[in-house]
Motif scaffolding. Structure first.
Motif, PDB file in Angstrom:
ATOM      1  N   GLN A  99      64.389  53.232  51.898  1.00 30.36           N
ATOM      2  CA  GLN A  99      65.815  52.735  52.681  1.00 30.36           C
ATOM      3  C   GLN A  99      66.419  51.729  51.745  1.00 30.36           C
ATOM      4  O   GLN A  99      67.182  51.780  50.935  1.00 30.36           O
ATOM      5  CB  GLN A  99      65.367  52.345  54.110  1.00 30.36           C
ATOM      6  CG  GLN A  99      65.129  53.523  54.899  1.00 30.36           C
ATOM      7  CD  GLN A  99      64.881  53.188  56.359  1.00 30.36           C
ATOM      8  OE1 GLN A  99      65.277  52.266  56.946  1.00 30.36           O
ATOM      9  NE2 GLN A  99      64.160  53.814  57.290  1.00 30.36           N
ATOM     10  N   CYS A 100      66.202  50.411  52.217  1.00 31.18           N
ATOM     11  CA  CYS A 100      66.994  49.312  51.228  1.00 31.18           C
ATOM     12  C   CYS A 100      65.974  49.427  50.009  1.00 31.18           C
ATOM     13  O   CYS A 100      66.619  49.181  48.735  1.00 31.18           O
ATOM     14  CB  CYS A 100      66.686  48.070  51.970  1.00 31.18           C
ATOM     15  SG  CYS A 100      65.242  46.859  51.701  1.00 31.18           S
ATOM     16  N   GLY A 101      64.677  49.657  49.665  1.00 32.63           N
ATOM     17  CA  GLY A 101      64.392  49.909  48.515  1.00 32.63           C
ATOM     18  C   GLY A 101      63.737  48.566  48.085  1.00 32.63           C
ATOM     19  O   GLY A 101      63.011  48.836  47.049  1.00 32.63           O
ATOM     20  N   PHE A 102      63.784  47.611  48.816  1.00 31.49           N
ATOM     21  CA  PHE A 102      63.117  46.316  48.200  1.00 31.49           C
ATOM     22  C   PHE A 102      61.598  46.334  48.001  1.00 31.49           C
ATOM     23  O   PHE A 102      60.936  45.849  47.033  1.00 31.49           O
ATOM     24  CB  PHE A 102      63.678  45.071  49.128  1.00 31.49           C
ATOM     25  CG  PHE A 102      63.779  43.850  48.310  1.00 31.49           C
ATOM     26  CD1 PHE A 102      64.898  43.742  47.529  1.00 31.49           C
ATOM     27  CD2 PHE A 102      62.927  42.834  48.249  1.00 31.49           C
ATOM     28  CE1 PHE A 102      65.261  42.384  46.634  1.00 31.49           C
ATOM     29  CE2 PHE A 102      62.882  41.794  47.329  1.00 31.49           C
ATOM     30  CZ  PHE A 102      64.175  41.501  46.599  1.00 31.49           C
ATOM     31  N   CYS A 103      60.891  47.035  48.875  1.00 29.91           N
ATOM     32  CA  CYS A 103      59.659  47.154  48.953  1.00 29.91           C
ATOM     33  C   CYS A 103      59.112  48.128  48.023  1.00 29.91           C
ATOM     34  O   CYS A 103      57.919  48.496  47.764  1.00 29.91           O
ATOM     35  CB  CYS A 103      59.024  47.474  50.443  1.00 29.91           C
ATOM     36  SG  CYS A 103      59.592  49.069  50.937  1.00 29.91           S
ATOM     37  N   CYS A 135      56.915  46.369  54.391  1.00 30.91           N
ATOM     38  CA  CYS A 135      58.292  47.265  54.281  1.00 30.91           C
ATOM     39  C   CYS A 135      58.981  47.003  55.760  1.00 30.91           C
ATOM     40  O   CYS A 135      58.347  47.090  56.793  1.00 30.91           O
ATOM     41  CB  CYS A 135      58.324  48.537  54.374  1.00 30.91           C
ATOM     42  SG  CYS A 135      59.763  49.541  54.409  1.00 30.91           S
ATOM     43  N   ARG A 136      60.055  46.363  55.722  1.00 34.07           N
ATOM     44  CA  ARG A 136      61.100  46.043  57.058  1.00 34.07           C
ATOM     45  C   ARG A 136      61.686  46.991  57.644  1.00 34.07           C
ATOM     46  O   ARG A 136      62.223  47.025  58.663  1.00 34.07           O
ATOM     47  CB  ARG A 136      61.513  44.666  56.780  1.00 34.07           C
ATOM     48  CG  ARG A 136      62.168  44.211  58.040  1.00 34.07           C
ATOM     49  CD  ARG A 136      61.100  43.853  59.075  1.00 34.07           C
ATOM     50  NE  ARG A 136      61.567  43.076  59.963  1.00 34.07           N
ATOM     51  CZ  ARG A 136      60.950  42.397  61.104  1.00 34.07           C
ATOM     52  NH1 ARG A 136      59.926  43.330  61.539  1.00 34.07           N
ATOM     53  NH2 ARG A 136      61.418  41.727  61.853  1.00 34.07           N
ATOM     54  N   CYS A 137      62.009  48.152  56.643  1.00 35.98           N
ATOM     55  CA  CYS A 137      63.010  49.185  57.165  1.00 35.98           C
ATOM     56  C   CYS A 137      62.301  50.449  57.562  1.00 35.98           C
ATOM     57  O   CYS A 137      62.952  50.770  58.512  1.00 35.98           O
ATOM     58  CB  CYS A 137      63.985  49.549  55.819  1.00 35.98           C
ATOM     59  SG  CYS A 137      64.688  48.096  55.103  1.00 35.98           S
ATOM     60  N   THR A 138      61.291  51.050  56.985  1.00 36.96           N
ATOM     61  CA  THR A 138      60.956  52.291  57.017  1.00 36.96           C
ATOM     62  C   THR A 138      60.050  52.427  58.601  1.00 36.96           C
ATOM     63  O   THR A 138      59.926  53.463  58.898  1.00 36.96           O
ATOM     64  CB  THR A 138      60.282  52.901  56.103  1.00 36.96           C
ATOM     65  OG1 THR A 138      58.866  52.206  55.859  1.00 36.96           O
ATOM     66  CG2 THR A 138      61.077  52.862  54.944  1.00 36.96           C
TER      67      THR A 138
ATOM     68  N   LEU B 209      63.342  41.994  53.637  1.00 37.85           N
ATOM     69  CA  LEU B 209      62.670  41.388  52.509  1.00 37.85           C
ATOM     70  C   LEU B 209      63.670  40.904  51.275  1.00 37.85           C
ATOM     71  O   LEU B 209      63.043  40.130  50.675  1.00 37.85           O
ATOM     72  CB  LEU B 209      61.865  42.933  51.866  1.00 37.85           C
ATOM     73  CG  LEU B 209      60.601  43.175  52.490  1.00 37.85           C
ATOM     74  CD1 LEU B 209      59.737  43.953  51.563  1.00 37.85           C
ATOM     75  CD2 LEU B 209      60.002  42.134  53.215  1.00 37.85           C
TER      76      LEU B 209
HETATM   77  S1  FES Z   1      62.934  49.980  52.268  1.00 38.48           S
HETATM   78 FE1  FES Z   1      63.461  47.919  52.890  1.00 38.48          FE
HETATM   79  S2  FES Z   1      61.810  46.868  52.846  1.00 38.48           S
HETATM   80 FE2  FES Z   1      60.834  48.801  52.555  1.00 38.48          FE
END
Ligand code: FES
Ligand code: FES
Lengths: 162, 786
Positions: A99-103, A135-138, B209
């Motif tokens: 999602q955001c991809g940060f993780c 991961c905060r998004c998925t 994050l």
């Molecule tokens: S996709 Fe956003 S923190 Fe994992």
């Protein structure tokens, strides 16, 4: 100080490194490799996970000097020279695990290491291996799918391990 | 390799295809898995400086003096700014400008920004900030309703001039919204069963994050270019420009890669500070918060205290509800007034209740400021009203799902605000869907040989139990959330679309200012353009302030609003293409398909290249949802909301009653999404929202002492769910179209966060028999040692 190491197969030198800098800072700010992320800089989130001489480490917890002479692998080294994505990268995209991809960079490194060690992991194996990567998004469901998919594709390509 | 700001983060699709309704891939996906995607903390400029913020150690104190001499004297330091150095406006804020850019004579919460520094290395900047000497005199702290409204309580903002000031019962009340509906006194007289409860919700953090960060680059025209992770570029611009004393057009913002948001990026964090430093030094300035600073640098979910009374007939029919919801807004208003409006208007839940007396309010205190977080005022209420529904079911000896279904709202139900629900509201069906799922097999840690895999048990690898003392429970909940901005807000989004032919191939170029925060807005925008214009290739330009506002990426509104804007603009472009085609090739041109203009019967009339040969077509349009109206300040009546979304959960938990450890073993959800534009992304949103609700149920809380100090600003002590904490989450996704919305869609992102929390707590109650009234549920609540 000067730090000399190999990153993704290429020899690298960082000069004027201050002793207090982390390996993560050196990678991101001195070597121009920002793929490893900086979400906590405390070893808690796994966003900065890289391979150091094959082992998984949190680059934020490694002092720059400790990387002297090390063989490092970061997310930038996962895809082939021709840009072809590695099976884990493809699987994360196909399963909707980004999602955001940060993780994602840290998770990809941890997944790669898991599948080298345990080619056909159980769900419990996957959860245990990735529990250091927040991961905060998925909600992780699609990440589970991605790891299962990557494992299935790897064993399909490489044949079942003996 | 060096990065250039703004060039990588939104570079467009490599080969994603697919239209509305398909699970197409993210256009930024390849960049994200290769490490090339530039988040705001990855930006780099040849001669940039690093900014750092000095923050108040005290929750409430008078500033007696600030001495920056020692900081300025450090080698490598280029600027130190305090409130003395502000060139223009000294305050900003989302709804009221009540927040100082840098504190002047008083600090009102721990972590408030007092000074900022720019230096040539981040560590130099940190040391310089530490060298600033600030003399404080501590003041008494206001920390809850009693201390905030007691006679003689310190007033947080004694000179309030905002538009809610006159209606507030006390100057430390940011906003109060009553809602009066029907005749509660008469209903109470008829009630056969009454249940009461008081509930508490702790302070949750968005904990995205990607840390707050960005790069401000001074421009030759005296203006500034800011590359920033935000949820709404234009509202940032609107707040920053007056602080810099610049006209809005000289404050240009470009969205940089955003590592999650969940509401915490609605308010400014480092935006104005970085710009001020860049303009002062004439150098690009990058600021990146560390995790501790991130906890102090953004608003949180409002902690709440909620008192409810439900009255019903013996057959379960709800007669009335009274409730009082007190939200802690912290030191500054942020979006508290809108959160109050939501809590009040959605405070009864998705039920048909003819009589109600509701009051919601938010306080000013010396606690950390609270504002937007996924669920926005509806989360707190849902925890309380769903606990009440279970309590009522127990009092009536009814099945909790049956009781909910008996009272479930449906299309046509009148909300307590007097507004009828005018699109499908399948509340009973969502409950039926989760209830119909087979339960996970009992005691699954006991495998064939009778030995336990401790990883499956509460406590997991810490090997605290092998099944002894472990009990299981099942719980249900359902919630209602509004979609889009409410209460008369002029909510719109803008899209610019160009259709052109490049190397013989038609390409749609889509430009909006919508912030992609990870949710997948860019994916659906491209899908919509492909569907509406019959092309394969879509280029999305980076979101920036050179196109009109898209509004905020929040309130589950961006697919509705910016998706709607892209659709609407594409339709206008299509009309022009068809007009041109009719002029040139005759009247039969009816639609665009696979790069061709075709007639109603499918016959190909021309290619897009034939029609667009003379030049591209480019149009810009705004899209608005149906107008809403403010709630009446005393009765709460008014058509305040545009659309509602609904989600139900069933949680199955196992609890180690000796140690008070909870393991959620399954969390099933059912949600109506109207129309799934991208089914895979929709599922991802429901999973992610459910996981955040799980976090609030059993893990997540910013612990603030009565002294206003935060005890756990780190990922060591603020616990967000890991992959070991989040179970399998099976989904049922309903698609009942809302005829008023583009494609019939219904905003998705927030509703799952509401009901996950009460479902899990209901399951823990069922497992333990305990009357749990506070989230997060902690071990001491379960072991009776609290
Ligand atoms: S996709 Fe956003 S923190 Fe994992
Ligand atoms: S940034 Fe290294 S573990 Fe979080």
């Amino acid at each position: 100080m000067r730090v000399t190491c190999t990153v993704n197969g290429r020899p690298c030198v960082a000069d004027n490194v201050w002793e207090g800098e982390s390996l993560l800072y050196v990678l991101r700010e001195r070597l121009g490799l920002p793929g490893s992320k900086n979400a906590c800089e405390q070893g808690e989130c796994g966003s900065c996970t890289i391979r150091m001489d094959g082992d998984l480490v949190c680059a934020c917890l490694v002092a720059a000097g400790q990387a002297e002479g090390a063989d490092l692998r970061t997310v930038e080294g996962l895809a082939g020279e021709d840009g072809a994505l590695a099976p884990v990268q493809r699987a994360f995209l196909d399963a909707g695990a980004v999602q955001c991809g940060f993780c994602t960079p840290g998770l990809l490194m941890a997944t790669e290491e898991l599948l080298e060690r345990v080619p056909e992991p159980s769900d419990a194996d996957i959860r245990e291996a990735l529990s250091g990567n927040l991961c905060r998004c998925t909600g992780y469901e699609h990440i589970m799918d991605a790891v299962r998919l990557a494992a299935a594709r790897r064993t399909a390509v490489e044949g079942r391990p003996a | 390799m060096t990065l250039r700001p703004g060039t990588l983060s939104q570079r467009s699709a490599r080969g994603t295809t697919g239209g509305v309704g398909e699970s197409t891939g993210r256009p930024d996906g390849t960049l994200k898995v290769t490490g090339e995607f530039a988040y705001s903390s990855d930006l780099w400029h040849e001669d940039m400086l690093w900014g750092h913020t000095l923050r108040s150690p005290h929750p409430h104190a008078e500033i007696l003096g600030i001495d920056v001499a020692a900081a300025l004297a450090l080698p490598g330091v280029h600027a130190v700014l305090t409130h003395h150095d502000l060139p223009a406006a000294t305050h900003y804020g989302l709804e009221f400008s009540d927040q100082p850019v840098l504190a002047r004579d008083v600090v009102r919460y721990q972590g408030e920004a007092v000074a900022v520094v720019a230096a040539d290395h981040p560590e130099t900047a940190r040391r310089a900030a530490a060298a600033i000497a600030v003399a404080y005199r501590e003041l008494p702290v206001v920390h809850d309703e009693t201390s905030a409204t007691a006679p003689g309580a310190p007033l947080l903002h004694p000179d309030r001039t905002d538009h809610h000031a006159a209606d507030s019962p006390h100057p430390n009340v940011v906003h109060r919204q009553p809602v009066r509906h029907g005749d509660v006194a008469a209903a109470r007289a008829r009630a056969e069963v009454v249940v009461r409860g008081t509930y508490q919700v702790g302070m949750q953090d968005q904990a995205f994050l990607g840390p707050e960060s960005g790069l401000a680059v001074p421009a030759e025209d005296g203006g500034i270019d800011l590359y920033i992770a935000t949820q709404w570029l234009h509202v940032d611009q609107k707040q920053i420009a007056p602080v810099l004393g610049l006209p809005a057009e000289k404050v240009r913002l470009t969205l940089s890669g955003v590592g999650g948001a969940f509401g915490a990026r609605e308010d400014l964090s480092m935006q104005a500070h970085a710009c001020l430093l860049a303009l002062r030094t004439g150098r690009p300035v990058k600021m990146v918060y560390n995790r501790e600073e991130s906890f102090f640098g953004h608003v949180h979910r409002h902690p709440a205290r909620l008192s409810y009374e439900h009255g019903a007939l013996r057959d379960g029919t709800l007669l009335y509800v009274t409730c009082r919801i007190v939200l802690d807004g912290g030191a500054y208003a942020s979006s508290s007034p809108a959160v109050v409006g939501n809590a009040a208007s959605l405070g009864l839940g998705p039920y048909d209740i003819p009589n109600a007396d509701i009051e919601a309010l938010a306080l000013y205190t010396n606690n950390p400021p609270c504002g937007a977080m996924r669920g926005f005022g509806a989360v707190q209420a849902c925890f309380a009203y769903e606990a009440q529904m279970d309590k009522l079911a127990a009092a009536l000896d009814m099945d909790p799902v049956t009781l909910r279904q008996h009272n479930a709202m449906r299309q046509g139900t009148v909300m307590p605000t007097g507004q009828p629900v005018d699109s499908p509201a399948p509340v009973a069906a969502l409950l039926a869907a989760v209830a119909a799922r087979p339960l996970p097999p009992p005691r699954r840690w006991e495998n064939a040989t009778g030995t336990a895999d401790v990883r499956e048990l509460p406590g997991g690898l810490s090997n605290t139990t092998h099944g002894e003392g472990v009990v299981r429970g099942v719980g249900y909940a359902v919630g209602i959330k509004n979609v889009g901005f409410s209460e008369g807000f002029d909510d719109y989004s803008t899209a610019r679309v160009r259709l052109e032919v490049v190397a013989g191939e038609p390409v749609a170029v889509v430009h909006t200012a919508a912030a992609e925060v990870g949710q997948g807005g860019v994916t659906v925008q491209a899908q919509i353009a492909r569907t509406e214009l019959g092309v394969t290739r879509v280029t999305l330009l980076p979101a920036d302030t050179t196109v009109g506002s898209a509004g905020s990426t929040s309130a589950s509104r961006q697919t509705y609003m910016t998706g709607g804007a892209v659709k609407h603009t594409c339709e206008a472009v299509r009309e022009q293409v068809l007009d041109r085609a009719r002029e040139r090739f005759g009247a039969a041109a009816a639609r665009l398909e696979a790069g061709k203009v075709v007639a109603a019967d499918g016959e190909v009339i021309a290619t897009l290249a034939d029609v667009l040969g003379d030049g591209a077509i480019e149009l810009e349009r705004e899209f608005r949802h149906r107008p809403t109206r403010p709630f009446h300040p005393r009765t709460g009546q008014g058509h305040g909301h545009v659309q509602y979304s609904f989600c139900a959960h069933r949680a199955v938990v196992e609890v180690d009653t000796e140690l008070g450890l909870v393991k959620v073993i399954e969390l099933a959800a059912a949600q109506d999404v109207g129309k799934a534009l991208n089914p895979l992304s929709v599922a991802g949103q429901i999973h992610g929202g459910s996981a955040q609700g799980l976090g609030l149920a059993v893990l997540e809380e910013i612990v603030v002492g009565p002294d206003g100090r935060v005890r756990n600003p780190s990922f060591t002590d603020y616990l967000i769910p890991t992959i070991l904490d989040v179970p399998s989450m099976p989904l049922d996704i309903l698609e009942l179209a809302d005829e008023h919305a583009p494609y019939g869609l219904r905003g998705v992102g927030e509703a799952p966060t509401l009901s996950a929390t009460p479902a899990i707590v209901a399951a823990v109650r069922q497992a333990t028999g305990l009357d749990l009234v506070r989230v997060p549920v902690r071990p001491e609540h379960l072991t009776g040692t609290a």
